[in-house]
Motif scaffolding. Structure first.
Motif, short mmCIF file in Angstrom:
data_model
loop_
_atom_site.label_atom_id
_atom_site.label_comp_id
_atom_site.label_asym_id
_atom_site.label_seq_id
_atom_site.Cartn_x
_atom_site.Cartn_y
_atom_site.Cartn_z
N GLU A 49 59.55 10.88 66.86
CA GLU A 49 60.27 11.63 65.83
C GLU A 49 60.12 13.14 66.02
O GLU A 49 61.05 13.89 65.68
CB GLU A 49 59.79 11.18 64.45
CG GLU A 49 60.25 9.75 64.17
CD GLU A 49 59.76 9.18 62.86
OE1 GLU A 49 60.33 8.16 62.43
OE2 GLU A 49 58.82 9.74 62.25
N LEU A 52 62.78 13.84 68.56
CA LEU A 52 64.11 13.77 67.97
C LEU A 52 64.38 14.97 67.06
O LEU A 52 65.48 15.53 67.07
CB LEU A 52 64.26 12.47 67.17
CG LEU A 52 64.16 11.16 67.97
CD1 LEU A 52 64.24 9.96 67.04
CD2 LEU A 52 65.24 11.08 69.05
N ALA A 53 63.38 15.36 66.27
CA ALA A 53 63.55 16.51 65.37
C ALA A 53 63.84 17.79 66.14
O ALA A 53 64.54 18.69 65.65
CB ALA A 53 62.31 16.68 64.50
N GLY A 55 65.45 17.82 68.99
CA GLY A 55 66.65 17.64 69.81
C GLY A 55 66.35 17.38 71.27
O GLY A 55 67.15 17.73 72.15
N GLU A 57 65.87 14.34 72.74
CA GLU A 57 66.05 12.94 73.12
C GLU A 57 66.53 12.77 74.56
O GLU A 57 66.27 11.74 75.20
CB GLU A 57 67.03 12.24 72.16
CG GLU A 57 68.44 12.78 72.15
CD GLU A 57 68.63 13.98 71.23
OE1 GLU A 57 69.78 14.42 71.08
OE2 GLU A 57 67.63 14.47 70.64
N ILE A 70 63.18 4.13 62.21
CA ILE A 70 63.63 5.50 62.47
C ILE A 70 64.63 5.89 61.39
O ILE A 70 65.56 5.12 61.09
CB ILE A 70 64.31 5.58 63.86
CG1 ILE A 70 63.31 5.28 64.98
CG2 ILE A 70 64.96 6.95 64.07
CD1 ILE A 70 62.26 6.32 65.21
N LYS A 73 68.94 9.86 59.90
CA LYS A 73 69.33 11.17 60.42
C LYS A 73 69.06 11.30 61.92
O LYS A 73 69.66 12.17 62.58
CB LYS A 73 68.61 12.29 59.65
CG LYS A 73 67.09 12.27 59.78
CD LYS A 73 66.47 13.39 58.93
CE LYS A 73 64.95 13.32 58.96
NZ LYS A 73 64.34 14.38 58.11
N TRP A 74 68.17 10.46 62.47
CA TRP A 74 67.87 10.54 63.90
C TRP A 74 68.27 9.27 64.64
O TRP A 74 68.04 9.16 65.85
CB TRP A 74 66.36 10.76 64.11
CG TRP A 74 65.84 12.05 63.58
CD1 TRP A 74 66.47 13.27 63.62
CD2 TRP A 74 64.58 12.29 62.96
NE1 TRP A 74 65.69 14.24 63.05
CE2 TRP A 74 64.52 13.67 62.63
CE3 TRP A 74 63.50 11.47 62.66
CZ2 TRP A 74 63.41 14.22 62.00
CZ3 TRP A 74 62.40 12.02 62.04
CH2 TRP A 74 62.35 13.39 61.71
N GLN A 77 70.56 9.57 67.76
CA GLN A 77 69.82 10.16 68.89
C GLN A 77 68.90 9.11 69.51
O GLN A 77 68.82 8.98 70.73
CB GLN A 77 68.98 11.35 68.41
CG GLN A 77 69.76 12.54 67.90
CD GLN A 77 68.82 13.50 67.18
OE1 GLN A 77 68.78 13.53 65.94
NE2 GLN A 77 68.03 14.26 67.92
N TYR A 78 68.21 8.38 68.66
CA TYR A 78 67.26 7.37 69.12
C TYR A 78 67.95 6.30 69.98
O TYR A 78 67.42 5.85 70.99
CB TYR A 78 66.58 6.73 67.91
CG TYR A 78 65.60 5.64 68.21
CD1 TYR A 78 64.34 5.92 68.74
CD2 TYR A 78 65.93 4.31 67.95
CE1 TYR A 78 63.42 4.91 69.00
CE2 TYR A 78 65.02 3.29 68.22
CZ TYR A 78 63.77 3.59 68.74
OH TYR A 78 62.88 2.59 69.00
#
Length: 311
Positions: A49, A52-53, A55, A57, A70, A73-74, A77-78
């Motif tokens: 995380e 991901l936070a 950016g 990924e 997860i 909001k992510w 991306q995940y």
């Protein structure tokens, strides 16, 4: 000094002789990078995380071990990441994927039964980082872990990947939200039992880990706050004697909140606790009780839950 207000540590040191070269400290070890990592494996959910936070990924070739879900909001991306291991992968599996950086959320990742010591990876040219809150040399379990460990991690990872501005933005947002949540303190004057797992013996928050810090951050008095350690093995007799005002329940894949609630409500003794009879529960996802980018979510969720209970 209040553990919630300790000053932020300096996170990364520039090394002379290279335009990028940085030495990043990881508890008792360090590793020097001559360029940002490109093939990263995140081990445990909080490190996934953080990536991901920020950016990042596109740098992740794999993630390992989800404690819960997860956040939406992510999630997109995940889902772009190719490989998600259910457990911490074997050393041989990790080696076969040719990573250049291993990012761990719990010190158990570096035990012999798991991936082995960080220094062993350094010896073969693979960098490592363990989140600052897991540094047992700094936080052995007899003093509270400061919330600033979150920002140490963000600063170090931001520097490592050359995205200091993005890391500063994420930190600033989290700090602002945390400050607002700390001011509210709706738990003042109330006692709490944090129920993590276990039936015969409940596993709870000790004096000096992130779950205890979570309770403190909203003003709650932890009934096991005098127990040394990050976590506490309590006797149910101690919980009954304390008869807490509220029960904060960790919700994790290995120990769902609804199972713990059902256990207490079915037990002839525990069902007589005031908090059980009145259903004074606040459920918090496990990932919001560790000192990662979702810890502030946990503080906000716990505060909102207490307000809703109108205790």
């Amino acid at each position: 000094m209040n553990a919630l207000r300790l000053p932020l540590a300096v996170a990364a040191t520039l090394v002379a002789g290279s335009a990028f070269a940085q030495t990043i400290e990881s508890c008792t070890t360090s590793f020097t990078y001559d360029s940002p990592p490109e093939r990263v494996i995140s081990i445990f959910q909080q490190t996934t995380e953080i990536m991901l936070a920020l950016g990042l990924e596109d740098r992740l070739i794999a993630t390992a071990y989800l404690e819960d879900a997860i956040p939406d909001k992510w999630l997109a991306q995940y889902q772009t990441i190719d490989t998600h291991y259910e457990e911490v992968p074997a050393r041989e599996v990790v080696l076969a994927s040719s990573p250049d950086f291993l990012f761990a959320g719990f010190d158990s990742a570096w035990r012999d039964a798991s991936l082995g010591a960080e220094s062993e990876w350094h010896d073969i040219g693979i960098g490592t980082y363990l989140v600052d809150s897991e540094c047992r040399n700094k936080y052995p379990g007899n003093v509270p872990i400061p919330v600033d460990t979150i920002f140490v991690d963000l600063e170090r990872i931001g520097a490592l990947f050359g995205i200091e501005d993005r890391a500063a933005e994420v930190s600033a947002e989290l700090r602002a939200r945390l400050d607002a949540a700390l001011e509210a303190a709706p738990g003042e004057g109330l006692t709490a039992f944090l129920y993590d797992s276990g039936s015969d013996t409940p596993f709870s928050a000790g004096c000096c880990g992130s779950p205890g810090l979570l309770l403190e951050s909203v003003g709650l008095t932890n009934i096991a706050g005098n127990v040394e350690g990050r976590w506490a093995d309590l006797a149910w007799e101690a919980v009954v004697a304390a008869d807490p005002d509220v029960i904060v329940i960790n919700d994790a894949g290995w120990s769902p909140a609804d199972e713990k609630i059902a256990y207490m409500e079915a037990d002839p003794v525990l069902s007589e606790l005031r908090a059980v009879k009145e259903r004074n529960y606040v459920v918090v996802p496990f990932s919001e009780t560790v000192l990662g980018v979702r810890f502030v979510d946990g503080v906000e969720r716990l505060a909102a839950g207490l307000v809703e209970l109108e205790l």
